[in-house]
Design an enzyme around this catalytic site. Structure first.
Site, PDB file in Angstrom:
ATOM      1  N   ASP A 144      38.867  56.371 -18.889  1.00 16.28           N
ATOM      2  CA  ASP A 144      39.027  56.895 -20.248  1.00 16.28           C
ATOM      3  C   ASP A 144      37.674  57.356 -20.765  1.00 16.28           C
ATOM      4  O   ASP A 144      36.721  56.578 -20.811  1.00 16.28           O
ATOM      5  CB  ASP A 144      39.615  55.802 -21.155  1.00 16.28           C
ATOM      6  CG  ASP A 144      40.172  56.361 -22.444  1.00 16.28           C
ATOM      7  OD1 ASP A 144      39.668  57.426 -22.890  1.00 16.28           O
ATOM      8  OD2 ASP A 144      41.086  55.756 -23.019  1.00 16.28           O
ATOM      9  N   HIS A 178      45.638  48.615 -16.626  1.00 16.32           N
ATOM     10  CA  HIS A 178      44.384  49.071 -17.245  1.00 16.32           C
ATOM     11  C   HIS A 178      43.334  47.964 -17.082  1.00 16.32           C
ATOM     12  O   HIS A 178      43.606  46.800 -17.416  1.00 16.32           O
ATOM     13  CB  HIS A 178      44.567  49.343 -18.732  1.00 16.32           C
ATOM     14  CG  HIS A 178      45.394  50.564 -19.033  1.00 16.32           C
ATOM     15  ND1 HIS A 178      46.758  50.612 -18.862  1.00 16.32           N
ATOM     16  CD2 HIS A 178      45.029  51.780 -19.501  1.00 16.32           C
ATOM     17  CE1 HIS A 178      47.202  51.805 -19.213  1.00 16.32           C
ATOM     18  NE2 HIS A 178      46.177  52.539 -19.603  1.00 16.32           N
ATOM     19  N   CYS A 195      39.135  54.247 -25.847  1.00 17.06           N
ATOM     20  CA  CYS A 195      40.475  53.750 -25.508  1.00 17.06           C
ATOM     21  C   CYS A 195      41.081  52.930 -26.673  1.00 17.06           C
ATOM     22  O   CYS A 195      40.676  51.783 -26.905  1.00 17.06           O
ATOM     23  CB  CYS A 195      40.446  52.906 -24.237  1.00 17.06           C
ATOM     24  SG  CYS A 195      42.126  52.561 -23.615  1.00 17.06           S
ATOM     25  N   GLY A 196      42.042  53.539 -27.337  1.00 12.61           N
ATOM     26  CA  GLY A 196      42.644  52.883 -28.505  1.00 12.61           C
ATOM     27  C   GLY A 196      43.397  51.616 -28.161  1.00 12.61           C
ATOM     28  O   GLY A 196      43.269  50.587 -28.851  1.00 12.61           O
ATOM     29  N   THR A 197      44.182  51.654 -27.081  1.00 14.03           N
ATOM     30  CA  THR A 197      44.926  50.444 -26.710  1.00 14.03           C
ATOM     31  C   THR A 197      43.967  49.407 -26.126  1.00 14.03           C
ATOM     32  O   THR A 197      44.154  48.199 -26.311  1.00 14.03           O
ATOM     33  CB  THR A 197      46.065  50.781 -25.718  1.00 14.03           C
ATOM     34  OG1 THR A 197      45.530  51.519 -24.612  1.00 14.03           O
ATOM     35  CG2 THR A 197      47.165  51.595 -26.395  1.00 14.03           C
ATOM     36  N   CYS A 248      49.337  55.129 -26.557  1.00 16.41           N
ATOM     37  CA  CYS A 248      48.040  55.716 -26.231  1.00 16.41           C
ATOM     38  C   CYS A 248      47.301  55.971 -27.541  1.00 16.41           C
ATOM     39  O   CYS A 248      47.787  56.745 -28.375  1.00 16.41           O
ATOM     40  CB  CYS A 248      48.218  57.011 -25.447  1.00 16.41           C
ATOM     41  SG  CYS A 248      46.640  57.753 -25.028  1.00 16.41           S
ATOM     42  N   GLY A 249      46.173  55.311 -27.705  1.00 18.71           N
ATOM     43  CA  GLY A 249      45.450  55.412 -28.971  1.00 18.71           C
ATOM     44  C   GLY A 249      44.763  56.755 -29.142  1.00 18.71           C
ATOM     45  O   GLY A 249      44.928  57.417 -30.177  1.00 18.71           O
TER      46      GLY A 249
HETATM   47  O1  PYC Z   1      43.385  55.531 -25.976  1.00 24.31           O
HETATM   48  O2  PYC Z   1      44.924  54.011 -25.642  1.00 24.31           O
HETATM   49  C1  PYC Z   1      44.215  54.928 -25.260  1.00 24.31           C
HETATM   50  C2  PYC Z   1      44.364  55.402 -23.866  1.00 24.31           C
HETATM   51  C3  PYC Z   1      45.151  54.843 -22.900  1.00 24.31           C
HETATM   52  C4  PYC Z   1      44.954  55.607 -21.742  1.00 24.31           C
HETATM   53  C5  PYC Z   1      44.053  56.600 -22.043  1.00 24.31           C
HETATM   54  N1  PYC Z   1      43.703  56.449 -23.344  1.00 24.31           N
END
Ligand code: PYC
Length: 321
Positions: free
Chosen positions: A243, A217, A247-249, A97-98
């Site tokens: 999100d 996702h 969203c980092g991923t 999770c980013g």
């Molecule tokens: O930021 O990777 C992310 C993330 C995944 C689900 C919610 N945020």
């Protein structure tokens, strides 16, 4: 466990809450489930098999909110890592999770367990180096990210046909380049409905990630609102929460697709705007298996709390599935 006046066992759990561009992270600092040692994927599996109600208690109502991601802080398995973490949400467990990694680093600094500089965090999908900068921003180097399938046609009942890419960014994503609905937060309900239909269509068509992993996702892209940014996104997470952050991923998966298409050069910056307008600054560094995404963002601490998990409370572990 401690005991209340009538000696009923109550579990006490220490958490620190933060948000990253509006997306909440709840780090479990003390009182989490005892998962033993060993590789993080094994401990994640033990969490799921034996302690799933703890997950629900922490991030779903009445204590949590639908967008909240939990982060169980634990000892690393990877010898080069200083910390370990298992991320979870209202539906289950995340690979990476980013926004949560940015929240975790800021939380560790808030607790005095980290000062500015580099560290490495072990996750179920691999070690993630991170750096806390002097100005409080955080950079992390995500796991290698790649596009698995390009331009996959998909019929989405009620919405017509579309085309998208399957990519890995620490979680599995289906990315649709041009959202059929304008990416505005007041369209969140419509965007959510569309993404749910896409996810269901993927499952019905047996379009998966590697090893049959469900694509949980869904990421829609469109033009950025601010000219200094490259694109805006809307990402629907597995439990139907969107999100709030970029969203980092999802940004990692997006950059992997752009590099694969020759639309983003390795080593150049990608400014990803989220649905609330928050930005992650990304860069796609080369990796033998795709790209190594590098992502910078900021998180803010919103609270420290001791949660009480009381077995006498019929809804204290969330609404049962
Ligand atoms: O930021 O990777 C992310 C993330 C995944 C689900 C919610 N945020």
């Amino acid at each position: 466990m401690t005991a209340t006046a009538d000696r009923t066992p109550v579990r006490r759990v220490q958490v620190v809450d933060s948000h990253t561009e509006g997306e909440p992270t709840r780090v479990v600092v003390r009182g989490g489930p005892e998962l033993g040692d060993g590789p993080l994927p094994d401990r994640r599996d033990r969490f799921r098999a034996g302690h799933d109600r703890f997950r629900r208690a922490l991030v779903t109502e009445p204590r949590g909110t639908e967008g909240m991601v939990g982060a169980l802080l634990c000892a690393p398995h990877d010898p080069a890592s200083a910390f370990g973490v298992i991320f979870f949400d209202n539906a289950g467990y995340l690979g990476m999770c980013g926004h949560g990694t940015i929240g975790l680093v800021v939380t560790l600094a808030h607790l005095g367990r980290l000062t500015a500089g580099r560290t490495t965090i072990d996750t179920p999908v691999g070690p993630v180096p991170a750096e806390l900068h002097a100005d409080g921003t955080v950079t992390f180097w995500n796991v290698a990210s790649f596009r698995r399938r390009a331009a996959v046609p998909l019929d989405v009942p009620g919405f017509g046909s579309t085309v998208g890419d399957v990519a890995w960014g620490g979680n599995w994503f289906f990315l649709i380049d041009s959202s059929p609905v304008a990416l505005r937060v007041d369209h969140a309900e419509t965007l959510t409905g569309y993404c749910r239909a896409v996810r269901a269509a993927l499952a019905r068509s047996a379009i998966t990630g590697d090893g049959g992993a469900p694509i949980d996702h869904i990421e829609l892209s469109g033009p950025a609102e601010r000219s200094e940014n490259d694109a805006r996104n809307f990402v629907l997470c597995p439990g139907d929460a969107y999100d709030r952050s970029p969203c980092g991923t999802g940004t990692s998966a997006k950059m992997a697709c752009l590099v694969a298409d020759g639309r983003l050069k390795e080593g150049t910056s990608w400014r990803q705007e989220g649905i609330l307008g928050g930005v992650f600054e990304g860069r796609a560094d080369p990796s033998p298996s795709g790209i190594r995404p590098r992502i910078t963002g900021v998180a803010h601490i919103t609270g420290e709390a001791e949660l009480l998990l009381d077995d006498r409370d019929p809804l204290g572990y969330g609404v049962p599935p």
